[in-house]
Scaffold this active site. Structure first.
Site, mmCIF file in Angstrom:
data_model
loop_
_atom_site.group_PDB
_atom_site.id
_atom_site.type_symbol
_atom_site.label_atom_id
_atom_site.label_comp_id
_atom_site.label_asym_id
_atom_site.label_seq_id
_atom_site.Cartn_x
_atom_site.Cartn_y
_atom_site.Cartn_z
ATOM 1 N N GLY A 128 -23.288 4.866 -1.136
ATOM 2 C CA GLY A 128 -22.383 5.542 -2.076
ATOM 3 C C GLY A 128 -22.133 4.621 -3.259
ATOM 4 O O GLY A 128 -23.033 3.913 -3.705
ATOM 5 N N LYS A 129 -20.889 4.608 -3.744
ATOM 6 C CA LYS A 129 -20.594 3.858 -4.977
ATOM 7 C C LYS A 129 -20.934 2.373 -4.827
ATOM 8 O O LYS A 129 -21.627 1.803 -5.653
ATOM 9 C CB LYS A 129 -19.119 4.038 -5.358
ATOM 10 N N LYS A 147 0.868 -1.182 0.000
ATOM 11 C CA LYS A 147 0.000 0.000 0.000
ATOM 12 C C LYS A 147 0.907 1.235 0.000
ATOM 13 O O LYS A 147 2.003 1.214 0.568
ATOM 14 C CB LYS A 147 -0.868 0.008 1.271
HETATM 15 P P1 NAD Z 1 -18.306 6.091 -1.118
HETATM 16 O O1 NAD Z 1 -17.599 7.227 -0.500
HETATM 17 O O2 NAD Z 1 -18.714 6.176 -2.542
HETATM 18 O O3 NAD Z 1 -19.643 5.749 -0.285
HETATM 19 C C1 NAD Z 1 -19.702 5.772 1.103
HETATM 20 C C2 NAD Z 1 -21.075 6.298 1.475
HETATM 21 O O4 NAD Z 1 -21.194 6.226 2.898
HETATM 22 C C3 NAD Z 1 -21.286 7.767 1.092
HETATM 23 O O5 NAD Z 1 -22.515 7.912 0.416
HETATM 24 C C4 NAD Z 1 -21.288 8.498 2.434
HETATM 25 O O6 NAD Z 1 -22.135 9.637 2.431
HETATM 26 C C5 NAD Z 1 -21.812 7.425 3.360
HETATM 27 N N1 NAD Z 1 -21.450 7.606 4.769
HETATM 28 C C6 NAD Z 1 -20.324 8.141 5.297
HETATM 29 N N2 NAD Z 1 -20.389 8.124 6.640
HETATM 30 C C7 NAD Z 1 -21.560 7.556 6.971
HETATM 31 C C8 NAD Z 1 -22.194 7.238 8.200
HETATM 32 N N3 NAD Z 1 -21.626 7.517 9.373
HETATM 33 N N4 NAD Z 1 -23.414 6.660 8.158
HETATM 34 C C9 NAD Z 1 -24.025 6.372 6.976
HETATM 35 N N5 NAD Z 1 -23.466 6.650 5.779
HETATM 36 C C10 NAD Z 1 -22.253 7.224 5.777
HETATM 37 O O7 NAD Z 1 -17.364 4.822 -0.853
HETATM 38 P P2 NAD Z 1 -17.438 3.413 -1.574
HETATM 39 O O8 NAD Z 1 -16.445 3.368 -2.680
HETATM 40 O O9 NAD Z 1 -18.844 3.052 -1.832
HETATM 41 O O10 NAD Z 1 -16.850 2.461 -0.428
HETATM 42 C C11 NAD Z 1 -17.617 2.127 0.708
HETATM 43 C C12 NAD Z 1 -16.765 1.281 1.639
HETATM 44 O O11 NAD Z 1 -16.352 0.079 0.967
HETATM 45 C C13 NAD Z 1 -15.490 1.967 2.126
HETATM 46 O O12 NAD Z 1 -15.211 1.543 3.438
HETATM 47 C C14 NAD Z 1 -14.435 1.412 1.190
HETATM 48 O O13 NAD Z 1 -13.146 1.415 1.779
HETATM 49 C C15 NAD Z 1 -14.935 -0.005 0.991
HETATM 50 N N6 NAD Z 1 -14.470 -0.606 -0.246
HETATM 51 C C16 NAD Z 1 -14.808 -0.040 -1.440
HETATM 52 C C17 NAD Z 1 -14.365 -0.629 -2.615
HETATM 53 C C18 NAD Z 1 -14.749 -0.056 -3.957
HETATM 54 O O14 NAD Z 1 -14.611 -0.741 -4.967
HETATM 55 N N7 NAD Z 1 -15.257 1.161 -4.011
HETATM 56 C C19 NAD Z 1 -13.564 -1.800 -2.582
HETATM 57 C C20 NAD Z 1 -13.256 -2.369 -1.336
HETATM 58 C C21 NAD Z 1 -13.715 -1.757 -0.171
#
Ligand code: NAD
Length: 365
Positions: free
Chosen positions: A190-191, A88
């Protein structure tokens, strides 16, 4: 550009806590770059893991984060069956303030100096456009630009992997992979969370969601008016009749306050490092709640990155992500057979693969 090898002083300080192969600090005052690259293990192949770009309270915090995240990638890649090790990078600073083309190019040169031992990709604070710049200085970069044959966004395959994790947990817990009429609570749409919601609706599940932002909730309810919305995560974890809790926002959400009140029987979501401390898993298990280790089910993104690096066809990458079902089931069954927690079972599977690869390397096989 300067480079300091931190590996030896770290090993001398706390050999067992920092069992990383190499840890390097890169500094380029001309572009404001200060980055740590942590290579945990290359036993299975080049260390693969994203670049996190964010401010830290101090450099020590950044170092600890890089070490923890790099080790996490070794375990995630090992359990996913990838022939990549774990590493990382963290770039220290506020990306909104200091991110520039010069800085990203300097970072690319830093990674390139490792000659392929570490392969970088996006993470929190970096995106596909940034990786395009890094790639100009470093060929060991995972690119995600639409139109170049690679997928634009790894979140879809991450969501697919989480869905298969939930289906495997359902099979283990309820004897069926069907999620029809199961109630799933998603924290964070989110995503990943919203794409998971799409897939769960296709499976016939009922959804309860929450997010700190209004816009993504509004968008989801517009698409699926039958969605139940609750005010916050505290309300979600206490929601009566929840079958599955899917944390898809931040880490640390499974803590000592949540463990005694969570209504769901299964926890399975995409958020990294969901357990605030490892002991919380036991507290959940004591209440009959099955925690599916996050790194086992959220590997879809890194499986896609690994597939792209190996130029695998898209269909083969998807099949590999779908295998998260089998991996999850293997972890849960091993845990049940051995009388251990799923988190421990997953770690043992990863460690066995890492040790076997390290031994084979020493033996010259
Ligand atoms: P993102 O930022 O697109 O979505 C996260 C969502 O959570 C946002 O809409 C945000 O407003 C919401 N949020 C933040 N704090 C909050 C809370 N206290 N209560 C409720 N909602 C809250 O991120 P993402 O890419 O969707 O990733 C989400 C999680 O999955 C992260 O922990 C990330 O590390 C993990 N992850 C993502 C991927 C990926 O492909 N994007 C891969 C592995 C792990």
């Amino acid at each position: 550009m300067s480079c300091f090898d931190l590996t030896v002083p770290l090993t001398a300080r706390a050999a067992d806590a920092f069992d990383h192969e190499r840890v390097l600090l890169f500094q380029d005052p001309a572009s404001d770059l200060k980055a740590i690259v942590a290579i945990h293990s290359t036993a299975l192949g080049a260390a693969l893991g994203g670049t996190r770009f964010q401010p830290y309270g101090d450099d020590e915090q950044a170092l600890v984060d890089a070490l923890r995240l790099a080790r996490g990638m070794s375990y995630k890649n090992a359990v996913a069956g990838l022939d990549f090790g774990g590493g990382k990078a963290v770039i220290i600073g506020d990306p909104n303030r200091i991110k520039s083309e010069e800085l990203l190019l300097a970072f690319g040169r830093s990674v390139a100096s490792l000659k392929g031992r570490y392969v970088t990709a996006c993470d929190v604070g970096t995106d596909g456009a940034d990786m395009e710049v890094v790639a100009r200085a470093c060929r060991w970069t995972v690119r995600h630009t639409p139109g170049d044959g690679s997928a634009a966004d790894v979140s879809d395959l991450t969501a697919l992997g989480v869905l298969h994790g939930i289906r495997a947990a359902a099979y283990h817990r309820w004897g069926t992979t069907s999620l029809r009429d199961r109630t799933v609570g998603i924290a964070g749409v989110g995503k990943v969370g919203r794409l998971l919601a799409d897939r769960l609706f296709d499976e016939g599940a009922r959804l309860v969601v929450t997010d700190v932002r209004e816009e993504p909730v509004r968008r989801l309810v517009g698409k699926y008016p039958q969605t139940t919305v609750v005010a916050n995560t505290e309300a979600l974890v206490r929601y009566e009749g929840l079958d599955v809790y899917a944390p898809c926002a931040l880490g640390g959400v499974l803590n000592d306050e949540v463990a005694p009140v969570l209504t769901a029987e299964v926890v399975c979501g995409s958020a990294n490092n969901q357990l605030a401390r490892p002991e919380v898993e036991k507290r959940l298990a004591d209440r009959g709640i099955l925690y599916v280790p996050d790194y086992v089910v959220n590997a879809g993104g890194v499986i896609q990155a690994a597939g792209q690096l190996r130029r695998a066809p898209a269909r083969r990458i998807v099949t590999r992500v779908e295998r998260i079902f089998d991996t999850t089931l293997a972890v849960l069954e091993r845990a049940a057979t051995e009388g251990e927690l799923p988190g421990t079972a997953a770690d043992r599977i990863a460690e066995r693969r890492l040790h076997a690869a390290a031994e084979a390397r020493v033996a010259g096989r």
